[in-house]
Scaffold this motif. Structure first.
Motif, PDB file in Angstrom:
ATOM      1  N   THR A  39      47.855  51.313  34.901  1.00 29.00           N
ATOM      2  CA  THR A  39      48.104  51.791  36.267  1.00 29.00           C
ATOM      3  C   THR A  39      48.435  50.584  37.129  1.00 29.00           C
ATOM      4  N   VAL A  40      49.520  50.686  37.890  1.00 30.58           N
ATOM      5  CA  VAL A  40      49.873  49.614  38.821  1.00 30.58           C
ATOM      6  C   VAL A  40      49.774  50.189  40.232  1.00 30.58           C
ATOM      7  N   ILE A  41      49.172  49.410  41.110  1.00 27.40           N
ATOM      8  CA  ILE A  41      49.012  49.884  42.483  1.00 27.40           C
ATOM      9  C   ILE A  41      50.141  49.291  43.323  1.00 27.40           C
ATOM     10  N   ASN A  42      51.055  50.158  43.733  1.00 29.47           N
ATOM     11  CA  ASN A  42      52.254  49.675  44.417  1.00 29.47           C
ATOM     12  C   ASN A  42      51.999  49.320  45.872  1.00 29.47           C
ATOM     13  N   LYS A  43      51.078  50.072  46.483  1.00 28.79           N
ATOM     14  CA  LYS A  43      50.775  49.780  47.894  1.00 28.79           C
ATOM     15  C   LYS A  43      49.366  49.225  47.995  1.00 28.79           C
ATOM     16  N   PRO A  44      49.257  47.934  48.271  1.00 28.58           N
ATOM     17  CA  PRO A  44      47.916  47.327  48.318  1.00 28.58           C
ATOM     18  C   PRO A  44      47.165  47.728  49.582  1.00 28.58           C
ATOM     19  N   GLU A  45      45.858  47.704  49.468  1.00 35.32           N
ATOM     20  CA  GLU A  45      45.021  47.907  50.661  1.00 35.32           C
ATOM     21  C   GLU A  45      44.635  46.533  51.176  1.00 35.32           C
ATOM     22  N   LEU A  46      45.410  46.013  52.095  1.00 33.61           N
ATOM     23  CA  LEU A  46      45.111  44.681  52.615  1.00 33.61           C
ATOM     24  C   LEU A  46      44.292  44.811  53.883  1.00 33.61           C
ATOM     25  N   ASP A  47      43.176  44.130  53.882  1.00 36.02           N
ATOM     26  CA  ASP A  47      42.261  44.250  55.010  1.00 36.02           C
ATOM     27  C   ASP A  47      42.096  42.867  55.645  1.00 36.02           C
ATOM     28  N   TYR A  48      42.695  42.705  56.814  1.00 36.13           N
ATOM     29  CA  TYR A  48      42.696  41.377  57.435  1.00 36.13           C
ATOM     30  C   TYR A  48      41.328  40.980  58.003  1.00 36.13           C
ATOM     31  N   SER A  49      40.442  41.946  58.102  1.00 35.23           N
ATOM     32  CA  SER A  49      39.096  41.573  58.561  1.00 35.23           C
ATOM     33  C   SER A  49      38.371  40.759  57.484  1.00 35.23           C
ATOM     34  N   MET A  50      38.976  40.728  56.296  1.00 35.31           N
ATOM     35  CA  MET A  50      38.383  39.984  55.176  1.00 35.31           C
ATOM     36  C   MET A  50      38.902  38.540  55.129  1.00 35.31           C
ATOM     37  N   LYS A  94      36.056  43.782  46.444  1.00 35.03           N
ATOM     38  CA  LYS A  94      36.651  44.263  47.701  1.00 35.03           C
ATOM     39  C   LYS A  94      36.031  43.536  48.884  1.00 35.03           C
ATOM     40  N   LYS A  95      34.695  43.413  48.811  1.00 37.23           N
ATOM     41  CA  LYS A  95      33.987  42.757  49.916  1.00 37.23           C
ATOM     42  C   LYS A  95      34.307  41.270  49.991  1.00 37.23           C
ATOM     43  N   ALA A  96      34.831  40.720  48.868  1.00 32.44           N
ATOM     44  CA  ALA A  96      35.205  39.305  48.866  1.00 32.44           C
ATOM     45  C   ALA A  96      36.667  39.133  49.265  1.00 32.44           C
ATOM     46  N   GLY A  97      37.326  40.248  49.578  1.00 28.75           N
ATOM     47  CA  GLY A  97      38.704  40.168  50.055  1.00 28.75           C
ATOM     48  C   GLY A  97      39.776  40.231  48.978  1.00 28.75           C
ATOM     49  N   ALA A  98      39.373  40.297  47.708  1.00 30.75           N
ATOM     50  CA  ALA A  98      40.356  40.346  46.627  1.00 30.75           C
ATOM     51  C   ALA A  98      41.082  41.697  46.632  1.00 30.75           C
ATOM     52  N   VAL A  99      42.300  41.718  46.118  1.00 30.62           N
ATOM     53  CA  VAL A  99      43.127  42.923  46.171  1.00 30.62           C
ATOM     54  C   VAL A  99      43.466  43.386  44.751  1.00 30.62           C
ATOM     55  N   LEU A 100      43.058  44.599  44.430  1.00 31.78           N
ATOM     56  CA  LEU A 100      43.328  45.135  43.090  1.00 31.78           C
ATOM     57  C   LEU A 100      44.805  45.501  42.976  1.00 31.78           C
ATOM     58  N   ILE A 101      45.457  44.955  41.935  1.00 31.98           N
ATOM     59  CA  ILE A 101      46.887  45.226  41.765  1.00 31.98           C
ATOM     60  C   ILE A 101      47.136  46.216  40.623  1.00 31.98           C
ATOM     61  N   GLY A 102      46.154  46.345  39.723  1.00 32.51           N
ATOM     62  CA  GLY A 102      46.361  47.308  38.640  1.00 32.51           C
ATOM     63  C   GLY A 102      45.215  47.323  37.666  1.00 32.51           C
ATOM     64  N   LYS A 103      45.260  48.327  36.796  1.00 27.48           N
ATOM     65  CA  LYS A 103      44.203  48.503  35.805  1.00 27.48           C
ATOM     66  C   LYS A 103      44.799  48.319  34.420  1.00 27.48           C
ATOM     67  N   THR A 104      44.112  47.519  33.622  1.00 21.63           N
ATOM     68  CA  THR A 104      44.738  47.049  32.389  1.00 21.63           C
ATOM     69  C   THR A 104      44.338  47.839  31.146  1.00 21.63           C
ATOM     70  N   ASN A 105      45.216  47.754  30.186  1.00 15.53           N
ATOM     71  CA  ASN A 105      45.075  48.426  28.900  1.00 15.53           C
ATOM     72  C   ASN A 105      43.960  47.774  28.083  1.00 15.53           C
ATOM     73  N   CYS A 106      43.420  48.520  27.150  1.00 16.41           N
ATOM     74  CA  CYS A 106      42.377  47.988  26.269  1.00 16.41           C
ATOM     75  C   CYS A 106      42.245  48.926  25.071  1.00 16.41           C
ATOM     76  N   ASP A 107      41.464  48.544  24.103  1.00 14.97           N
ATOM     77  CA  ASP A 107      41.133  49.498  23.050  1.00 14.97           C
ATOM     78  C   ASP A 107      40.327  50.610  23.706  1.00 14.97           C
ATOM     79  N   ALA A 108      40.619  51.864  23.363  1.00 13.59           N
ATOM     80  CA  ALA A 108      39.935  52.984  23.987  1.00 13.59           C
ATOM     81  C   ALA A 108      38.422  52.775  23.911  1.00 13.59           C
ATOM     82  N   TRP A 109      37.737  52.915  25.022  1.00 15.65           N
ATOM     83  CA  TRP A 109      36.276  52.763  25.157  1.00 15.65           C
ATOM     84  C   TRP A 109      35.803  51.349  24.818  1.00 15.65           C
ATOM     85  N   GLY A 110      36.744  50.416  24.626  1.00  7.67           N
ATOM     86  CA  GLY A 110      36.352  49.062  24.238  1.00  7.67           C
ATOM     87  C   GLY A 110      36.185  48.892  22.744  1.00  7.67           C
ATOM     88  N   HIS A 111      36.594  49.914  21.984  1.00 10.55           N
ATOM     89  CA  HIS A 111      36.419  49.900  20.524  1.00 10.55           C
ATOM     90  C   HIS A 111      37.574  49.201  19.828  1.00 10.55           C
TER      91      HIS A 111
END
Lengths: 461, 453
Positions: free
Chosen positions: A45-56, A102-119
């Motif tokens: 999953t790629v997040i095309n529109k970031p949630e940028l929070d300038y209060s961070m 999130k509370k540290a101000g980092a911005v999630l850009i996407g969720k990465t592939n892996c072996d299903a369930w970590g197996h």
């Protein structure tokens, strides 16, 4: 200068000097993801529109784009654990690691592939197709956090959050030439990380340098009232310990780990790395971890037992899929675990395994009476080809031979790149430390990194 | 078959066998939040699925964090049941598939429960408590026509399980035990034990063995889903009858789980041994084991329990045992009683009998309601006392006359009709225009009638 190639510290300096903006940084990574990801399938999953929070703005990771293994619950964002069972699962809550970032101000850009369930150890067990190694797309990126490692190696994010149950951070970090830390069990909250094997699962950072790794760990570490297994003690500011004197520290070399069966190039590359470390003043000491030979069997009794329990909730009543959507490896581990926990077998298998686990833990405790840290290869071989081991589970399981003991003992380990094979396939060593002594590991890794030079990046055609 | 056996058979079956009965009791703890999450535990009457969160819904990645109060209360209950509190205890996962169990396992306790090896005194009989452990409740299925819906409000509510040894041999003791246990748990204020709300659930297990045999029977029948003490008694009685009949035919009853049909008063088969679950217990890895410090365990103090109150009332205040039992059944009543006594004693009132006995009678016979302030109660009690100031001579005369005029009732009473005395009391009260204490009159009349005999 490409923004997506810069370290966290460099990006932070640019942001502080108003030389760039979070949007600009994000766009730089996003553009690269659009170009490269179709070739390597690192992101689910790629997040095309970031949630940028300038209060961070004043937060330590403000404006830094990162990826997370798709095992982390992210509210409103698809969370699959790379399993078809959760194909279209949108989580209603956030994992603690995600909240902290999130509370540290980092911005999630996407969720990465892996072996299903970590197996798995290659990301080939993903129900959404394998990730390919950015160094050579015929090769696996390692697993299970293969998408995270590949996303870093290909500069598709600034850091990534992996999950390590039996080497799932360290093996892909090694196969993709990035840094990966498996923290002490209990240092980082597991809340909201889809469980593989609860007594072994650890949440840890992966990055393109040890320094970046330390910066991210500072944000992740610490007690969580939602995870009863987290330690109550306050973690140190890891980055402040980087560069402190390491001369005189004793480096344990377990004789059981440096035996035949190890690839020649891997052996010689790690031997060279040990020399480099000695030049920094650490003293080599031969040690023994006599229970090593039982680690894989012990791991493959405990982990499937726990996973058979953790996956019981996907019973076909909720989440919109039936149990038929489980992949072959998940089914194998569910059956293995169900068997070993069954009446009449429990004592002979699960219970015995927990006893051996204690012995393995004792091995490390004894070793750490004599040494300050242990060095070991991350993998007995360089990355293997896609399809090479996928039909031979036992062979695949042996990829983790140097990794699983660490999870069974609950100690921390840092995977650090140290070279390449003739075919330009990455090799790493791992540094194993005392419980909650991430500081020493990061400091040694950092100093090695300074003399070795910051890591090369692959050219992706 | 000899004649003696024949007559036994005619008599009603069970004389050839001794019942072996054990009990499993579940009680929902009345903690504010659930066992492993922050959701409110008081789900009763709430709209479905409103007291839920990722933890009690068993969503991917959610983790349980144990409720400290629930652990303390289980320790308290264990102590009140004279159990050994284990210094090391842990939670385990108990696996089975059911739509009301969202994780596919219940967090329970298997081989290291919080409390073990207790004793429960019921009059002169002793019943052993095998264990007391803590677990989580499941959700609830709601069947509507062809559809079955799940309400997870109850999921994760703390539940204690009390298991007795198979020390019971009859249904009367079973019922008495359960009633006493309910009183005790309510005293500890850890559960409301409301059978109708399902916050207390009973599972007797019954089997029979030959008279004089000391071996445990080779089978066990568990009866589930019983929601009243009377039904528990009935279910046990039905099982004794049913199993006796089978044994007499030379059959061994099947080891199984049976349900109880309230309308028909019979049990029916639900699940046989072959279908029995393998729960695949293993230690819950998400919750570290508990290692209790002695100091912590000492801080959990058991309040004065109902049977202890009874003893105190009888020995120090000379109350009749039945009265003491009635007064102590509800802790609130007992506390009210004690508050009235302590206030009265400060006043040093002039009463014929010891203050405690008089007040006890007023409460037990509901002469004065106890939903009023203690001071008001006392005023009314003293008021009543004035009414009682009937001249002893007049009283004696009236009572003598009553006995004389109602020979039939006197005979009835002597013949065993205890109720007849109440008729005499009624007559006397009418004669005295209600100016006397019925309890006093009753006692005097009984003495009189007995003496005359």
């Amino acid at each position: 200068m490409n923004l997506h190639e810069l370290s966290i510290a460099q990006l932070t300096r640019l942001l502080e000097g108003k030389k760039t903006s979070p949007e600009e940084i994000y766009t730089s990574f996003l553009t690269r993801i659009k170009e490269i990801n179709p070739k390597i399938n690192a992101y689910l999953t790629v997040i095309n529109k970031p949630e940028l929070d300038y209060s961070m703005r004043d937060k330590p990771l403000f404006g830094i784009p990162y990826s997370m293994k798709d095992t982390y619950n992210t509210k409103g964002i698809r969370t699959t654990a790379a399993a078809k069972v959760l194909d279209n699962y949108i989580s209603p809550y956030d994992a603690t690691a995600y909240t902290k970032l999130k509370k540290a101000g980092a911005v999630l850009i996407g969720k990465t592939n892996c072996d299903a369930w970590g197996h798995g150890s290659s990301t080939e067990n993903s129900d959404f197709g394998p990730t390919k190694n950015p160094w050579n797309r015929d090769y696996v990126p390692g697993g299970s956090s293969g998408g995270s490692a590949a996303s870093l190696a290909a500069d598709l994010c600034s850091f990534s959050i992996g999950e390590d149950t039996g080497g799932s951070i360290r093996l892909p970090a090694s196969f993709c030439s990035v840094v990966g830390l498996k923290p002490t069990y209990g240092l980082v909250s597991r809340y909201g990380c889809i469980a593989y094997a609860s007594s072994l699962d650890t949440v840890g950072p992966m990055a393109r340098s040890v320094e970046d790794t330390a910066l991210v760990l500072e944000v992740l570490a610490g007690a969580d009232s939602c995870d009863a297994t987290t330690s109550q003690s306050k973690p140190p500011r890891y980055s402040q310990f980087l560069g402190r004197k390491i001369a005189g520290l004793k480096m344990g070399i377990p004789k059981e780990y440096f035996m035949k069966g190890m690839d020649d190039t891997v052996a010689s590359t790690i031997a060279k790395a040990m020399k480099d470390l000695q030049k920094l003043g650490v003293e080599p000491v031969e040690i023994s971890l006599p229970m090593t030979e039982y680690a894989i069997s012990t791991y493959y009794l405990i982990a499937p037992s726990e996973t058979s329990s953790n996956l019981a909730r996907y019973d076909g009543i909720r989440f919109g899929t039936t149990r038929r959507s489980f992949g072959a490896e998940a089914k194998r581990r569910i059956m293995l675990g169900t068997f070993t926990l069954s009446h009449g077998y429990y004592d002979a298998y699960y219970k015995k395994a927990t006893k051996v686990r204690t012995l393995i833990k004792n091995d490390f405790e004894n070793a750490f009476k004599a040494v300050d840290f242990i060095i070991a290869p991350a993998s007995p071989t360089p990355p293997f080809k896609l399809g090479e081991k996928v039909d031979d589970p036992l062979k695949m399981y042996l990829s983790d031979i140097y990794l699983v003991s660490v999870n069974l003992a609950g100690v921390p380990a840092l995977s650090v790149p140290c070279g390449f094979t003739g075919n330009k396939l990455p090799i790493s060593f791992q540094l194993i430390g005392r419980h909650f002594d991430e500081t020493t590991l990061l400091n040694i890794g950092y100093q090695y990194e300074q003399v070795h030079g910051i890591y090369e990046r692959p050219r992706i055609k | 078959m000899n004649r003696c056996m024949e007559s036994m058979k005619d008599h009603g079956l069970s004389n050839q066998y001794n019942p072996v009965i054990g009990l499993e009791i579940h009680a929902e703890l009345s903690t504010r939040s659930k066992m492993f999450c922050q959701c409110l535990a008081d789900y009763f009457g709430q709209p479905p699925n409103t007291h839920v969160c990722p933890v009690c819904l068993g969503l991917p990645g959610a983790l349980p964090v144990p409720n400290r109060k629930a652990v303390e209360w289980t320790i308290l209950l264990g102590k009140a049941l004279n159990c050994k509190i284990n210094k090391i205890t842990k939670f385990d996962r108990k696996h089975y598939f059911y739509p009301d169990l969202p994780k596919g396992y219940q967090i329970s306790q298997y081989d290291e429960p919080i409390a073990t090896g207790g004793i429960f005194q019921l009059g002169k009989k002793t019943f052993r408590i095998r264990r007391v452990h803590l677990e989580e409740d499941t959700g609830k299925l709601i069947h509507k026509g062809d559809e079955t819906l799940v309400d997870f409000n109850r999921s994760g509510v703390p539940l204690v399980e009390i298991v007795t040894e198979p020390d019971f041999t009859n249904s009367t003791d079973v019922k008495a035990f359960l009633e006493e246990l309910q009183t005790l748990i309510r005293y500890l204020e850890v559960s409301d034990c409301d059978m109708e709300k399902g916050s207390m659930r009973l599972e007797p297990n019954v089997s029979l063995r030959k008279l004089k045999s000391t071996k445990m029977p080779a089978y066990k029948v568990e009866v589930k889903n019983i929601n009243s003490f009377r039904f528990a008694q009935k279910a046990v009685e039905y099982e004794i009858k049913r199993q006796t009949a089978l044994l007499q035919k030379g059959e061994t009853p099947t080891q199984e789980t049976r349900g109880f049909n309230e309308t028909k008063g019979i049990t029916f088969s639900q699940r046989s041994k072959e279908e029995e679950q393998d729960y695949r217990y293993f230690p819950e890895p998400d919750i570290p084991p508990f290692v209790f410090e002695t100091k912590f365990l000492e801080k959990v103090e058991v309040p004065e329990l109902p049977h202890e109150k009874v003893e105190r009332y009888v020995s120090t205040w000379k109350l009749r045992r039945e009265e003491a039992l009635l007064l102590t059944r509800d802790k609130k009543v007992a506390q009210y009683f004690e508050r009235v006594i302590s206030k009265l004693n400060q006043k040093k009132p002039d009463m014929v009998k010891p203050v405690e006995q008089t007040i006890a009678k007023l409460i037990v016979n509901k002469k004065i309601p106890i939903d009023i302030a203690e001071s008001e109660f006392i005023e009314r009690a003293l008021e009543k006392r004035k009414k009682h100031e009937v001249d002893e001579k007049i009283l004696a005369g009236v009572l003598g006359k009553i006995v004389e005029e109602n020979k039939k009732a006197v005979e009835d009473y002597r013949g065993g009709k205890e109720g007849a005395v109440m008729f005499l009391v009624g007559q006397a009260m009418r004669e005295l225009k209600g100016k006397a204490d019925a309890v006093v009159i009753r006692e005097k009349l009984m003495k009189l009638v007995r003496r005359d005999q």
